[in-house]
Enzyme design. Structure first.
Site, PDB file in Angstrom:
ATOM      1  N   GLY A 192       1.000  -1.401   0.023  1.00  0.00           N
ATOM      2  CA  GLY A 192       0.091  -0.009  -0.009  1.00  0.00           C
ATOM      3  C   GLY A 192       1.050   1.372   0.013  1.00  0.00           C
ATOM      4  N   GLU A 209      -7.167  -0.285   0.496  1.00  0.00           N
ATOM      5  CA  GLU A 209      -7.762  -1.238   1.402  1.00  0.00           C
ATOM      6  C   GLU A 209      -6.593  -2.226   1.684  1.00  0.00           C
ATOM      7  OE1 GLU A 209     -11.027  -1.365   1.948  1.00  0.00           O
ATOM      8  OE2 GLU A 209     -11.756   0.296   0.762  1.00  0.00           O
ATOM      9  N   CYS A 243      -9.114 -10.465   5.317  1.00  0.00           N
ATOM     10  CA  CYS A 243      -8.319  -9.263   6.059  1.00  0.00           C
ATOM     11  C   CYS A 243      -9.089  -8.583   7.184  1.00  0.00           C
ATOM     12  CB  CYS A 243      -8.450  -7.959   5.067  1.00  0.00           C
ATOM     13  SG  CYS A 243     -10.304  -7.772   4.238  1.00  0.00           S
TER      14      CYS A 243
HETATM   15  P1  NAD Z   1       0.076  -8.062  -1.398  1.00  0.00           P
HETATM   16  O1  NAD Z   1       0.216  -6.709  -0.971  1.00  0.00           O
HETATM   17  O2  NAD Z   1       1.152  -8.762  -1.301  1.00  0.00           O
HETATM   18  O3  NAD Z   1      -0.247  -7.828  -3.026  1.00  0.00           O
HETATM   19  C1  NAD Z   1      -1.396  -7.368  -3.619  1.00  0.00           C
HETATM   20  C2  NAD Z   1      -1.120  -6.638  -4.976  1.00  0.00           C
HETATM   21  O4  NAD Z   1       0.084  -6.023  -5.013  1.00  0.00           O
HETATM   22  C3  NAD Z   1      -0.789  -7.928  -5.971  1.00  0.00           C
HETATM   23  O5  NAD Z   1      -1.727  -7.793  -7.112  1.00  0.00           O
HETATM   24  C4  NAD Z   1       0.678  -8.121  -6.134  1.00  0.00           C
HETATM   25  O6  NAD Z   1       0.790  -8.364  -7.488  1.00  0.00           O
HETATM   26  C5  NAD Z   1       1.075  -6.563  -5.892  1.00  0.00           C
HETATM   27  N1  NAD Z   1       2.276  -6.437  -5.466  1.00  0.00           N
HETATM   28  C6  NAD Z   1       2.874  -7.155  -4.704  1.00  0.00           C
HETATM   29  N2  NAD Z   1       4.176  -6.818  -4.312  1.00  0.00           N
HETATM   30  C7  NAD Z   1       4.214  -5.624  -5.027  1.00  0.00           C
HETATM   31  C8  NAD Z   1       5.381  -4.641  -5.092  1.00  0.00           C
HETATM   32  N3  NAD Z   1       6.334  -4.680  -4.467  1.00  0.00           N
HETATM   33  N4  NAD Z   1       5.201  -3.488  -6.045  1.00  0.00           N
HETATM   34  C9  NAD Z   1       3.748  -3.589  -6.430  1.00  0.00           C
HETATM   35  N5  NAD Z   1       2.991  -4.341  -6.570  1.00  0.00           N
HETATM   36  C10 NAD Z   1       2.983  -5.504  -5.579  1.00  0.00           C
HETATM   37  O7  NAD Z   1      -1.164  -8.475  -0.683  1.00  0.00           O
HETATM   38  P2  NAD Z   1      -1.822  -9.969  -0.650  1.00  0.00           P
HETATM   39  O8  NAD Z   1      -0.922 -10.869  -0.035  1.00  0.00           O
HETATM   40  O9  NAD Z   1      -2.270 -10.403  -2.005  1.00  0.00           O
HETATM   41  O10 NAD Z   1      -3.035  -9.722   0.143  1.00  0.00           O
HETATM   42  C11 NAD Z   1      -2.997  -9.885   1.609  1.00  0.00           C
HETATM   43  C12 NAD Z   1      -3.093  -8.661   2.305  1.00  0.00           C
HETATM   44  O11 NAD Z   1      -4.035  -7.808   1.720  1.00  0.00           O
HETATM   45  C13 NAD Z   1      -3.333  -8.723   3.755  1.00  0.00           C
HETATM   46  O12 NAD Z   1      -2.697  -7.820   4.606  1.00  0.00           O
HETATM   47  C14 NAD Z   1      -4.836  -8.543   3.660  1.00  0.00           C
HETATM   48  O13 NAD Z   1      -5.437  -8.076   5.203  1.00  0.00           O
HETATM   49  C15 NAD Z   1      -4.936  -7.449   2.775  1.00  0.00           C
HETATM   50  N6  NAD Z   1      -6.542  -7.477   2.312  1.00  0.00           N
HETATM   51  C16 NAD Z   1      -7.052  -6.249   2.484  1.00  0.00           C
HETATM   52  C17 NAD Z   1      -8.528  -6.372   2.188  1.00  0.00           C
HETATM   53  C18 NAD Z   1      -9.178  -5.076   2.404  1.00  0.00           C
HETATM   54  O14 NAD Z   1     -10.335  -4.789   1.772  1.00  0.00           O
HETATM   55  N7  NAD Z   1      -9.018  -4.008   3.306  1.00  0.00           N
HETATM   56  C19 NAD Z   1      -8.811  -7.545   1.448  1.00  0.00           C
HETATM   57  C20 NAD Z   1      -8.166  -8.488   1.168  1.00  0.00           C
HETATM   58  C21 NAD Z   1      -6.895  -8.297   1.595  1.00  0.00           C
END
Ligand code: NAD
Length: 467
Positions: A192, A209, A243
């Protein structure tokens, strides 16, 4: 097609999509609804392939929420799209004001793997309703769902209106370098921050999110049977990879044993009464990949090494990426399980004596995405709500605030910014344009230069009346 060329193509189409009517947008949402319904079996199969998620759970948590969101959006869109009249202060007598909801333009939706269908389709519904052109970047960890998303979107939208770009974080970074008008990101707090930084370079708006550790507080007046059932459902659905799953429990010390007993009963009732029955139960999903399995196993082992105890479950199988629904007692705020978002089927239990210990612990940490409070005492509930903050809260249940689209869904601080669902989603993908129309009557003209005694007198009167 290179990301930059795709972006150009979409951007060229954005003005035409901006001018679409409510009927035209509704027709697209209806087409999307039919396409989802036609592919229900394929959606279930994709999620089974990606992390052995049960078909019924896919229906409850992935398909139905999207269909509900489409239905509500279709029902309300005419109303949402109408300019919203606002009041006029007396000082501006002779004018009329309204807010017009305009699409942001070209928007990027980046999805996570844990609800890989719902968490790209629900924002898409809002983005389309608001009249945007969209690029979706699904998670690379759920490849079967990503492929299905490509096919689904190709069947519903023209490629210069909604496009899906598959790939890993390198691809995401290529997309982040493009001047999208809005970045809608669901994922970890760590990524994020990368998205927020990229958006800042374009001065683009974001909806973030994110995740975090969502506490569940159980006081001495809570109905423990109900509490346990609702905690177990919220925690172990999707094998804890949610999440807004309750991340840890804070229970009044006089009720810990009784609560753990009820948690055990609820887990046995939902997932089977023996370790073998639980392991072979196809209603319980698997951990997404080896990295996350190892991470969870490490957090559990380190917590146990420091003196905590497995009260329920604890069985693991690396080959099957299986971790049984597990409850751990004797956990302290500095235990490994309390050091990061768990995001798996392990539920640590901490105890407290005074409610102030709970609110102190929660407020000393990052602001959570969700906070749950189980209590029969309204003063305790008011105290928890007053002393803490969280993206959202349920009282005497878990996760259901997500399902009411009249509530904004989102985090606060480290758990995110912005929100969506229902009208909030439409707003997230819209620019609120302020429009003021002036008629013939013009009060402000009395303040035009030259700034002589006449203006001074009018100004004095205005200050008396309006300030
Ligand atoms: P993540 O942040 O690892 O990945 C999410 C997206 O980001 C993926 O599409 C991935 O390709 C991209 N990404 C990953 N590393 C990146 C980088 N270095 N640079 C740019 N893009 C990159 O998250 P995840 O493991 O897929 O999901 C789990 C996390 O998401 C948990 O922390 C969970 O709480 C959160 N989550 C939040 C919600 C919400 O609605 N608030 C919902 C679901 C999951």
């Amino acid at each position: 097609m290179a990301a930059a060329d795709l972006f150009k193509k979409l951007k060229a189409n954005a003005p035409a999509i901006k001018r679409t009517t409510a009927e035209q947008r509704i027709a697209k949402l209806e087409k999307l609804r039919s396409a989802i319904i036609q592919r229900e079996a394929a959606i279930r199969a994709a999620l089974a392939k990606d992390f052995s998620k049960a078909g019924t759970e896919v229906e409850i948590t992935e398909i139905v929420p999207c269909l509900v969101e489409i239905k509500e959006t279709i029902g309300e869109l005419h109303h949402w799209m109408k300019p919203h009249r606002v009041g006029t202060p007396l000082s501006l007598f002779g004018t009329k004001s309204e807010i017009r909801y305009e699409p942001k333009g070209v928007v990027l939706i980046i999805g996570p793997w844990n609800y890989p269908f719902q968490l790209v389709i629900a924002p898409l519904i809002a983005a389309v309703a608001a009249g945007n052109v969209v690029v979706i970047k699904p998670s690379e960890l759920t490849d079967a769902v990503a492929k299905l998303t490509v096919e689904l979107i190709g069947a519903v939208f023209s490629p210069d209106e909604v496009a899906v770009v598959e790939g890993d974080h390198i691809v995401t970074q290529e997309l982040l370098a493009l001047p999208f008008d809005h970045f809608f990101f669901t994922g970890s707090t760590k990524v994020g921050k990368i998205v927020a930084e990229a958006a800042a370079k374009h001065l683009a708006s974001t909806t973030l999110e994110l995740g975090g550790k969502s506490p569940a507080i159980v006081d001495e007046t809570a109905d423990l049977e109900l509490t346990a059932n609702r905690l177990v459902w919220g925690k172990f659905v999707n094998a804890g990879q949610t999440c807004i799953a309750p991340d840890y429990i804070l229970v009044h010390e006089s009720k810990q044993d009784a609560l753990v007993r009820e948690l055990g009963r609820a887990i046995d009732g939902m997932y089977g009464s023996t370790p073998d029955a639980k392991k072979s139960n196809t209603d319980f999903a698997r951990i997404i990949n080896k990295r996350n399995y190892d991470r969870l196993k490490g957090l559990l082992d380190d917590t146990l090494k420091a003196g905590a105890k497995v009260a329920i479950g604890g069985e693991t199988d690396a080959g099957a990426r299986y971790i049984a629904p597990t409850v751990v007692t004797g956990v302290t705020p500095d235990s490994a399980l309390m050091s990061e978002e768990i995001f798996g089927p392990i539920l640590p239990v901490l105890t407290y004596r005074q409610l102030s210990e709970v609110t102190d612990l929660v407020t000393a940490r990052d602001k959570p995405l969700a906070l749950y409070v189980f209590s029969g005492n309204d003063d305790h509930i008011a105290e928890v709500l007053g002393a803490t903050t969280a993206g959202g809260t349920c009282v005497n249940t878990t996760t259901l605030h997500f399902a009411n689209s009249n509530l904004p869904f989102g985090g606060v601080g480290a758990s995110g910014s912005g929100n969506y669902h229902g009208f909030f989603g439409f707003k997230a993908f819209s620019h609120e344009r302020a429009v003021l129309r002036q008629g013939r009557i013009d009060m402000v003209k009395q303040l035009y230069p030259p700034y002589g005694p006449k203006v001074a007198k009018t100004l004095k009167l205005m200050r008396k009346l309006f300030t």
